[in-house]
Design an enzyme around this catalytic site. Structure first.
Site, short mmCIF file in Angstrom:
data_model
loop_
_atom_site.label_atom_id
_atom_site.label_comp_id
_atom_site.label_asym_id
_atom_site.label_seq_id
_atom_site.Cartn_x
_atom_site.Cartn_y
_atom_site.Cartn_z
N CYS A 257 40.40 56.05 34.27
CA CYS A 257 41.20 57.24 34.58
C CYS A 257 40.32 58.48 34.67
O CYS A 257 39.28 58.58 34.04
CB CYS A 257 42.31 57.51 33.55
N ARG B 112 37.55 56.95 39.47
CA ARG B 112 38.04 56.55 38.15
C ARG B 112 39.40 55.85 38.21
O ARG B 112 39.92 55.43 37.19
CB ARG B 112 38.19 57.77 37.25
N TRP C 183 44.26 54.71 36.38
CA TRP C 183 43.91 53.29 36.53
C TRP C 183 44.84 52.57 35.55
O TRP C 183 44.74 52.73 34.35
CB TRP C 183 42.44 53.05 36.18
N ASN D 226 43.72 59.69 28.94
CA ASN D 226 42.84 58.57 29.26
C ASN D 226 42.67 57.80 27.97
O ASN D 226 42.19 58.37 27.00
CB ASN D 226 41.51 59.13 29.79
N GLY D 227 43.11 56.55 27.93
CA GLY D 227 42.94 55.81 26.68
C GLY D 227 44.04 54.81 26.45
O GLY D 227 44.71 54.36 27.37
N GLU E 30 25.80 38.17 46.14
CA GLU E 30 26.21 39.54 46.45
C GLU E 30 27.13 39.57 47.69
O GLU E 30 28.14 40.27 47.71
CB GLU E 30 24.96 40.41 46.65
N LYS F 138 31.09 40.78 47.83
CA LYS F 138 31.58 41.80 48.76
C LYS F 138 32.80 41.28 49.50
O LYS F 138 33.80 41.97 49.65
CB LYS F 138 30.45 42.15 49.74
N GLU G 156 35.89 41.08 47.07
CA GLU G 156 36.49 42.28 46.50
C GLU G 156 37.20 43.17 47.51
O GLU G 156 38.10 43.91 47.15
CB GLU G 156 35.47 43.10 45.69
N HIS H 249 25.25 18.98 44.07
CA HIS H 249 25.63 18.46 42.75
C HIS H 249 27.11 18.66 42.46
O HIS H 249 27.51 18.70 41.29
CB HIS H 249 24.76 19.11 41.67
N LYS I 261 35.81 52.63 40.91
CA LYS I 261 34.36 52.72 41.14
C LYS I 261 33.57 52.67 39.84
O LYS I 261 32.58 51.96 39.74
CB LYS I 261 34.07 54.01 41.91
C1 F6R Z 1 30.75 45.67 43.58
C2 F6R Z 1 30.64 46.76 42.64
C3 F6R Z 1 30.65 46.46 41.20
C4 F6R Z 1 29.61 47.32 40.47
C5 F6R Z 1 29.71 47.10 38.96
C6 F6R Z 1 28.66 47.88 38.20
O1 F6R Z 1 30.73 46.11 44.89
O2 F6R Z 1 30.55 47.90 43.03
O3 F6R Z 1 30.45 45.11 40.96
O4 F6R Z 1 28.35 46.98 40.93
O5 F6R Z 1 30.98 47.47 38.51
O6 F6R Z 1 28.79 49.25 38.40
P1 F6R Z 1 27.58 50.22 38.19
O7 F6R Z 1 26.53 49.90 39.17
O8 F6R Z 1 28.17 51.58 38.40
O9 F6R Z 1 27.10 50.02 36.79
#
Ligand code: F6R
Length: 619
Positions: free
Chosen positions: A8, A33, A78, A102-103, A492, A496, A499, A515, A614
């Site tokens: 949040c 957030r 969130w 937030n909490g 990776e 992508k 998600e 395997h 994020k």
């Molecule tokens: C995937 C993604 C997440 C972040 C992870 C770590 O696209 O963005 O998997 O990589 O949450 O976040 P940071 O790099 O901010 O520690």
């Protein structure tokens, strides 16, 4: 022990000309957030709340002057207690009291029942609304400050919170209270008499140059003169407010296209160039100001083992960096997932081991917790972080900033490049200290310097990748394969795809597939193989043959000199070649584009995927 359990975003302002203008901008910046609901309340003017991803509607109402007034609070949600909806969005109001939170309030159910028995009604499923009602209840008898304090004392001991509280009958005043939650920062401008509040310093850009933090366990009443009253409700001494200077090197650029993710992927060449900066030249080799302090250099001389921690994409960067440190500098290195190692017994000698934490946001709770715990064991802590002025760099002894500017889209693309480049620079720097020849060093530096132009070249294939992504967007499952460095790029790329497009993708080191996982392969289960023409190319191609023999369709990302040709069941995307340890910086780009275009084909918003935020500040 510190524990950061909540996401949040929170913001507030006192005594501004138009409080809602600042708060509306803050909601944009704090979307990292959470975007499960947004709201603004302005004293004397009421509040506007909207549901998930509906920020634009709220901002239009603000632009039409629907909230006028000088003091207000805002919130990016969130979802934790209660679904993502307008009803559950903050601020929550009860009588004259308005709250953003937030909490997590552990005893909110009991309190709610008690308040219902007293005749109060509730309009949301949140724990936060219970606090607003509780303050309202005590406010009938007590002054504002005491009412908030009394309400806090009713919260269960494991409750964690950052609150901003307003009272309609106490103008130009916001009370902030914080315990065990994410930071609340504040800044008072003496010339204008405005006080700014936010859970993230980026909100202050363009308003103030310095800020302070509400100390853990404190309650502060802010008014037109800044701090008016403080209280420490944990019983410890009142801490001094430390002033921090706002880092202005990290400001959001303008969105030029439809999606941040596209803009960030497309900047790959610039991102690599910026991350290298002036830190790699043929004359001077690698120069890393952040770690070249004498005391850090002394400690690094004794290090014979690196543990590199991260989460998600940053963990993938950590894996690549570990492999590179071993290969280029000849020092033992391994990558760990932060959330796992919080709970494991990990044996290391703090004299000879260093921890390197990788993070875009600098706020990821799992990494912060690992650092907090390992700090007490005396291990040297380094960081590779993008956002300056955040918790992870504050906990490190020294570090390397990515210097690539803000990343806004939830899915990390450019941050991965920035992190891997910084890891490469660090590996080469350690190599320099441990006998890497100048000739070899310069060969690698030249390759690094050539990378931005090569990254840009990949975008010549964009329409081909787009067509492929559209064609494959209807499948339900994908396998991603690669070997050595590219087993990590496969992970990776699969992350992508999952998600943002919600297509299930499973990544495997290609040799491991036989395997068990190979049992999944049929015409409906395609595979994306990352196989540049490197030391493991032939071995990977054996696995491709195994898949094709089982009627599996494959897409292969490779180099022109591998001489692979496309056919009915095999599509080849060729990208420029570079040294093996640098090639993840190129091979990852088509996987990002592929995920992006599959997402568009399915009609989803790649910038704000469901259930994510994020900065992951929950454990
Ligand atoms: C995937 C993604 C997440 C972040 C992870 C770590 O696209 O963005 O998997 O990589 O949450 O976040 P940071 O790099 O901010 O520690």
């Amino acid at each position: 022990m510190l524990s950061f359990l909540h996401m949040c975003g929170i913001s507030g302002i006192i005594n501004a000309k138009h409080a809602a203008d600042f708060l509306s901008g803050a909601l944009d910046l704090l979307s990292t957030r959470g975007y499960d609901g947004y709201g603004i309340a302005v004293q004397g003017s009421g509040s506007i709340k909207v549901g998930p991803k509906d920020l634009k509607t709220l901002q239009e109402k603000v632009a039409q002057n629907q909230l006028t007034g000088v003091t207000g609070i805002a919130h990016n949600r969130w979802a934790t207690h209660g679904i993502a909806s307008q009803q559950n969005a903050h601020p929550h109001q009860s009588g004259p009291i308005t709250v953003v939170h937030n909490g997590d309030l552990d005893n909110y159910q009991e309190l709610k029942k008690e308040l219902i028995d007293l005749g109060y009604t509730f309009s949301s499923e949140t724990d936060s609304e219970v606090f607003a009602v509780l303050v309202d209840y005590y406010r009938k008898e007590l002054p504002f400050f005491e009412a908030v304090e009394k309400a806090i004392l009713r919260l269960g001991i494991t409750s964690r919170f950052a609150f901003l509280v307003m009272d309609e009958t106490t103008p130009n005043t916001i009370i902030v209270a914080r315990r065990g939650s994410n930071p609340i920062l504040w800044s008072h401008d003496e010339h204008t008499g405005i006080t700014y509040l936010a859970s993230q310093s980026s909100v202050f850009h363009g308003y103030v140059q310095t800020y302070q933090e509400v100390p853990e366990g404190h309650m502060i009443q802010f008014g037109i003169n800044g701090v008016e009253q403080t209280k420490n409700f944990t019983g410890e001494m009142v801490q001094e407010f430390k002033t921090r200077v706002l880092d202005t090197s990290h400001q959001v650029s303008e969105k030029t296209g439809k999606h941040w993710m596209y803009q960030e992927m497309k900047s790959a060449g610039d991102t690599i160039r910026n991350a290298i900066g002036r830190r790699a030249t043929l004359d001077q080799g690698i120069v890393l100001g952040g770690i070249e302090k004498p005391e850090i250099q002394e400690r690094l001389k004794k290090i014979n083992r690196f543990i590199i921690a991260g989460c998600g994409t940053s963990y993938h960067a950590a894996q690549i960096i570990a492999m590179t440190i071993e290969e280029v500098a000849g020092i033992q290195a391994s990558a760990i997932i932060a959330s796992e190692y919080i709970y494991r017994t990990t044996v290391f000698d703090p004299e000879t081991t260093a921890l390197i934490c990788i993070s875009q946001s600098g706020e990821t709770a799992d990494v912060v917790r690992l650092m907090t715990e390992w700090k007490t064991r005396g291990i040297l802590m380094l960081g590779i972080v993008n956002v300056p002025d955040t918790q992870i760099p504050r906990l490190t002894d020294a570090g390397i900033y990515c210097n690539i500017g803000p990343e806004i889209a939830v899915a990390s693309t450019k941050a991965f490049l920035g992190q891997v480049v910084c890891g490469n620079l660090f590996a080469l720097w350690m190599g320099q200290q441990r006998g890497l020849s100048v000739a070899k060093r310069n060969e690698y530096i030249q390759e690094l310097l050539d990378l931005p132009a090569k990254a840009d070249l990949i975008f010549e294939q964009e329409s081909e990748i787009k067509n492929l992504a559209e064609k494959f967007s209807q499948v339900k499952n994908f396998l991603y394969l690669g070997r050595k460095y590219h087993a990590i790029v496969a992970a990776e790329g699969a992350l992508k795809l999952k998600e943002i497009s919600y297509i299930h993708a499973e990544a495997y080191p290609s040799g491991e597939m036989k395997h068990g996982t190979i049992a999944l392969i049929d015409e409906q289960f395609p595979t994306l193989v990352i196989a540049p023409n490197d030391s493991v190319f032939k071995a990977t191609m054996n696995n491709v043959a195994e898949i094709r023999a089982r009627k599996g369709r494959v897409i292969i990302i490779s180099n022109p000199d591998s001489e692979l040709v496309s056919s009915d069941d095999q599509i080849v995307i060729t990208i420029p070649k570079t040294s093996e340890f640098l090639s993840p910086l190129l091979t990852v780009i088509p996987t990002q584009l592929f995920a992006y275009y599959a997402t568009l084909a399915l009609g989803y918003d790649p910038d704000c995927p469901r259930n994510l935020a994020k900065s992951v500040t929950v454990e």
